[in-house]
Design a protein around this motif. Structure first.
Motif, mmCIF file in Angstrom:
data_model
loop_
_atom_site.group_PDB
_atom_site.id
_atom_site.type_symbol
_atom_site.label_atom_id
_atom_site.label_comp_id
_atom_site.label_asym_id
_atom_site.label_seq_id
_atom_site.Cartn_x
_atom_site.Cartn_y
_atom_site.Cartn_z
ATOM 1 N N LEU A 121 0.997 -1.192 0.184
ATOM 2 C CA LEU A 121 -0.096 0.112 -0.012
ATOM 3 C C LEU A 121 0.862 1.160 0.093
ATOM 4 O O LEU A 121 2.074 1.128 0.387
ATOM 5 C CB LEU A 121 -0.848 0.055 1.333
ATOM 6 C CG LEU A 121 -1.989 -1.126 1.373
ATOM 7 C CD1 LEU A 121 -2.586 -1.000 2.636
ATOM 8 C CD2 LEU A 121 -2.861 -0.916 0.210
ATOM 9 N N ASP A 122 0.325 2.260 -0.801
ATOM 10 C CA ASP A 122 1.175 3.439 -0.587
ATOM 11 C C ASP A 122 0.763 4.378 0.697
ATOM 12 O O ASP A 122 -0.174 3.859 1.474
ATOM 13 C CB ASP A 122 0.985 4.533 -1.734
ATOM 14 C CG ASP A 122 -0.352 4.642 -2.058
ATOM 15 O OD1 ASP A 122 -1.568 4.870 -1.018
ATOM 16 O OD2 ASP A 122 -1.113 4.817 -3.119
ATOM 17 N N GLU A 123 1.421 5.371 0.928
ATOM 18 C CA GLU A 123 1.099 6.092 2.190
ATOM 19 C C GLU A 123 -0.091 6.588 2.422
ATOM 20 O O GLU A 123 -0.716 6.704 3.639
ATOM 21 C CB GLU A 123 2.232 7.304 2.514
ATOM 22 C CG GLU A 123 3.634 6.756 2.763
ATOM 23 C CD GLU A 123 3.644 5.723 3.848
ATOM 24 O OE1 GLU A 123 3.085 6.098 5.027
ATOM 25 O OE2 GLU A 123 4.405 4.897 3.862
ATOM 26 N N GLU A 124 -0.813 6.820 1.345
ATOM 27 C CA GLU A 124 -2.043 7.714 1.273
ATOM 28 C C GLU A 124 -2.808 6.608 1.836
ATOM 29 O O GLU A 124 -3.855 6.609 2.494
ATOM 30 C CB GLU A 124 -2.488 8.334 -0.013
ATOM 31 C CG GLU A 124 -4.118 8.731 -0.108
ATOM 32 C CD GLU A 124 -4.511 8.951 -1.322
ATOM 33 O OE1 GLU A 124 -5.541 9.518 -1.577
ATOM 34 O OE2 GLU A 124 -3.601 8.658 -2.472
ATOM 35 N N HIS A 125 -2.931 5.221 1.279
ATOM 36 C CA HIS A 125 -3.830 4.404 1.704
ATOM 37 C C HIS A 125 -3.673 3.761 3.184
ATOM 38 O O HIS A 125 -4.479 3.377 4.048
ATOM 39 C CB HIS A 125 -3.912 2.997 0.579
ATOM 40 C CG HIS A 125 -4.556 3.441 -0.533
ATOM 41 N ND1 HIS A 125 -3.920 3.930 -1.745
ATOM 42 C CD2 HIS A 125 -5.613 3.019 -1.154
ATOM 43 C CE1 HIS A 125 -4.726 4.277 -2.671
ATOM 44 N NE2 HIS A 125 -5.964 3.760 -2.173
ATOM 45 N N LYS A 126 -2.127 3.867 3.550
ATOM 46 C CA LYS A 126 -1.953 3.418 4.908
ATOM 47 C C LYS A 126 -2.886 4.238 5.773
ATOM 48 O O LYS A 126 -3.175 3.909 7.016
ATOM 49 C CB LYS A 126 -0.412 3.320 5.022
ATOM 50 C CG LYS A 126 0.138 2.127 4.333
ATOM 51 C CD LYS A 126 1.688 2.134 4.548
ATOM 52 C CE LYS A 126 2.442 1.057 3.852
ATOM 53 N NZ LYS A 126 4.041 1.228 3.939
ATOM 54 N N ASN A 127 -2.713 5.544 5.669
ATOM 55 C CA ASN A 127 -3.200 6.460 6.474
ATOM 56 C C ASN A 127 -4.773 6.600 6.323
ATOM 57 O O ASN A 127 -5.152 6.662 7.506
ATOM 58 C CB ASN A 127 -2.703 8.152 6.092
ATOM 59 C CG ASN A 127 -1.376 8.226 6.255
ATOM 60 O OD1 ASN A 127 -0.844 7.715 7.038
ATOM 61 N ND2 ASN A 127 -0.543 9.023 5.412
ATOM 62 N N LEU A 128 -5.298 6.339 5.305
ATOM 63 C CA LEU A 128 -6.619 5.980 5.117
ATOM 64 C C LEU A 128 -7.412 4.960 6.182
ATOM 65 O O LEU A 128 -8.231 5.071 6.895
ATOM 66 C CB LEU A 128 -7.237 5.823 3.847
ATOM 67 C CG LEU A 128 -7.245 7.233 2.953
ATOM 68 C CD1 LEU A 128 -7.491 6.873 1.433
ATOM 69 C CD2 LEU A 128 -8.267 8.401 3.250
#
Length: 533
Positions: A121-128
């Protein structure tokens, strides 16, 4: 993310989608108007199932919301002819983002969430994902795969009398990181139904076992219920029976304990309570992490070709190399060497820069070409090619993965072992030979099946903690040499258990032949489930 590994797009077989959809619609039939959301519509299997269901006339109206971030896929789904009783809303966007702007509540949250490991996962999806989990006060530890975020989101999207129906990986039942998810589900749903399958439902997904989770926010018959489906014919015909195991449901036990009946579970637990665990007898530590076994563990030809003799140490790379014995000796190691198997660990820790020969420089250059210096573990080292934590030689090793049975091996060859195994050192007062003898009984091996987890192809895996909590009826072995020979000559582990079960289980616990046979039947039942026999 343009491939299945990165998108997690393993589409639901039509027949399974039809059966799950009908199962849910029958149970919602008391409501005049219903709303359904499918958070990852994919190729539209569930959309088609809903539209074609014979149960649609039971409702005055059906509001259906579908979400799919892949434009090509959602356009494909929108070509599916819809029953006129359905009012459709479609959203071409990432569901993790949709979650935060959608305030609706639904009668049914339905589907097959994507399966993507956290590392992809990219950082955006990890944060979401973190934000979604945080809404239910879950820790970051519960995020190891994107599918968990869909589960957590679904819980919050349901109406007070809503249902959730999701096809999920078997991880839900059996791994540590989903423990918080399981506790959340128990808290949010009055009733849960867990269907496991003997048949693989997703053939293209490397043998990934799946479960069907049905959750009810309200239900007159509360509890957690488990059933196993031999084939989809049984699900279609209602040919299954739910078991309810309160002892498991009300504890932090893995839900894989539901693979046996409540009576069988209580029977095993009553015996386990009288025994010490593996951790009482020994200490176990992980084997050596090389970061690139193909480069750092080499065969005899490679040693000769690059003149690496001064920097090699004997090592066992994986359980496949130890065959079916309970000891690994010099002859066994020499057979690996003669068979040109990778049997030598490259230990460059003693090597100074001025000792790097032309041959070694050539070999290290091959590692650079493989981009090893930029790998995560290699980057943590002072010098990327110096494997750290090459500790003392263990007395024995336990391989964390197994097929027929777990392998516990005495290290008579004084070799190192990779992280495919756990290094074993006995605690004072206990003898290694006695422990190995005691380990191979039907009770301990049955608990290995219950406490471990299994993957594609029926491979059993035990983490260090899962290994430590296995019960062991510690028994003195009067003739280990004879036992060792019999073990090596067995046709299957069944031969060993037939020969020694009574001596171990009756001798240490006073169990009767009938009780011992019952334990063995439970063990076989669990193995048959894992191996789909």
């Amino acid at each position: 993310m343009d491939n299945k590994k990165k998108t997690g797009s393993y589409y639901t077989p039509t027949r399974l989608a039809n059966l799950v959809t009908d199962y849910c619609l029958v149970r919602l039939a008391g409501q005049a108007d219903i709303s359904i959301i499918e958070p990852s519509v994919g190729d539209g299997a569930f959309l088609s199932s809903i539209s074609n269901s014979v149960h649609l006339p039971n409702f005055n109206s059906v509001n259906l919301t579908i979400v799919e971030k892949n434009e090509e896929e959602i356009n494909k789904a929108l070509q599916i002819p819809l029953n006129p009783n359905i009012q459709l809303q479609s959203f071409n966007e990432d569901y993790l983002e949709f979650h935060f702007r959608d305030n609706n509540r639904y009668s049914l949250y339905l589907g097959n969430p994507p399966y993507v490991k956290k590392t992809l996962l990219d950082e955006e999806h990890k944060n979401l994902a973190k934000l979604i989990h945080a809404e239910k006060l879950l820790s970051d530890k519960s995020i190891n795969n994107i599918w968990t975020s869909f589960v957590v989101s679904g819980v919050s999207k349901l109406a007070d009398n809503g249902m959730m129906a999701l096809i999920l990986p078997l991880e839900l039942l059996q791994v540590k990181f989903t423990e918080e998810i399981r506790n959340l589900l128990k808290a949010e749903f009055q009733r849960m139904e867990i269907f496991t399958f003997n048949e693989l439902q997703f053939q293209e997904c490397k043998g990934q076992d799946t479960v069907l989770l049905i959750g009810y926010k309200q239900h007159e018959n509360a509890g957690t219920f488990y059933t196993n489906i031999s084939s989809l014919d049984d699900l279609e015909n209602g040919n299954y029976v739910f078991n309810r195991n309160t002892a498991v449901s009300d504890s932090d036990k893995k839900w894989t304990h539901h693979l046996i009946t409540p009576e069988e579970y209580e029977f095993l637990e009553s015996i386990k309570s009288r025994l010490n665990l593996v951790s009482h007898h020994l200490n176990n530590k992980p084997g050596i992490v090389t970061a690139a076994n193909k480069f750092f563990i080499v065969n005899r030809d490679t040693v000769e070709q690059f003149n690496l003799h001064n920097y090699i140490r004997p090592i066992v790379q994986k359980g496949f190399f130890v065959n079916g014995s309970i000891s690994f000796n010099d002859n066994n190691f020499q057979n690996l060497v003669n068979g040109n198997k990778p049997a030598y660990l490259l230990d460059f820790n003693p090597m100074e820069d001025n000792q790097i020969t032309e041959d070694i420089s050539t070999y290290l250059a091959a590692g650079v070409e493989m981009d090893l210096p930029n790998g995560f573990k290699c980057k943590q080292r002072n010098k990327w090619y110096q494997v750290n934590n090459i500790a003392e030689i263990p007395a024995a090793f336990f391989f964390k993965r197994a097929h027929e049975y777990p392998k516990l091996i005495r290290n008579d060859a004084n070799v190192l072992v990779t992280d495919s195994a756990y290094k074993i050192e006995m605690i004072n007062g206990f003898e290694l030979n006695n422990f190995i003898y005691s380990f191979y009984n039907s009770l301990t091996l049955a608990y290995a099946e219950l406490e471990g987890r299994y993957y594609g192809g029926g491979v059993l895996e035990l983490t260090p903690n899962e290994f430590r909590i296995l019960p062991v009826p510690y028994t003195v072995c009067n003739n280990f040499a004879e036992y060792e020979i019999a073990f090596a000559n067995k046709n299957s582990i069944q031969d060993v258990l037939t020969q020694n079960n009574y001596a171990i289980l009756n001798g240490s616990l006073g169990l009767s032949v009938e009780e011992i046979n019952r334990i063995e039947l439970i063990r076989q039942q669990l193995i048959n489930k894992r191996q789909r026999n």
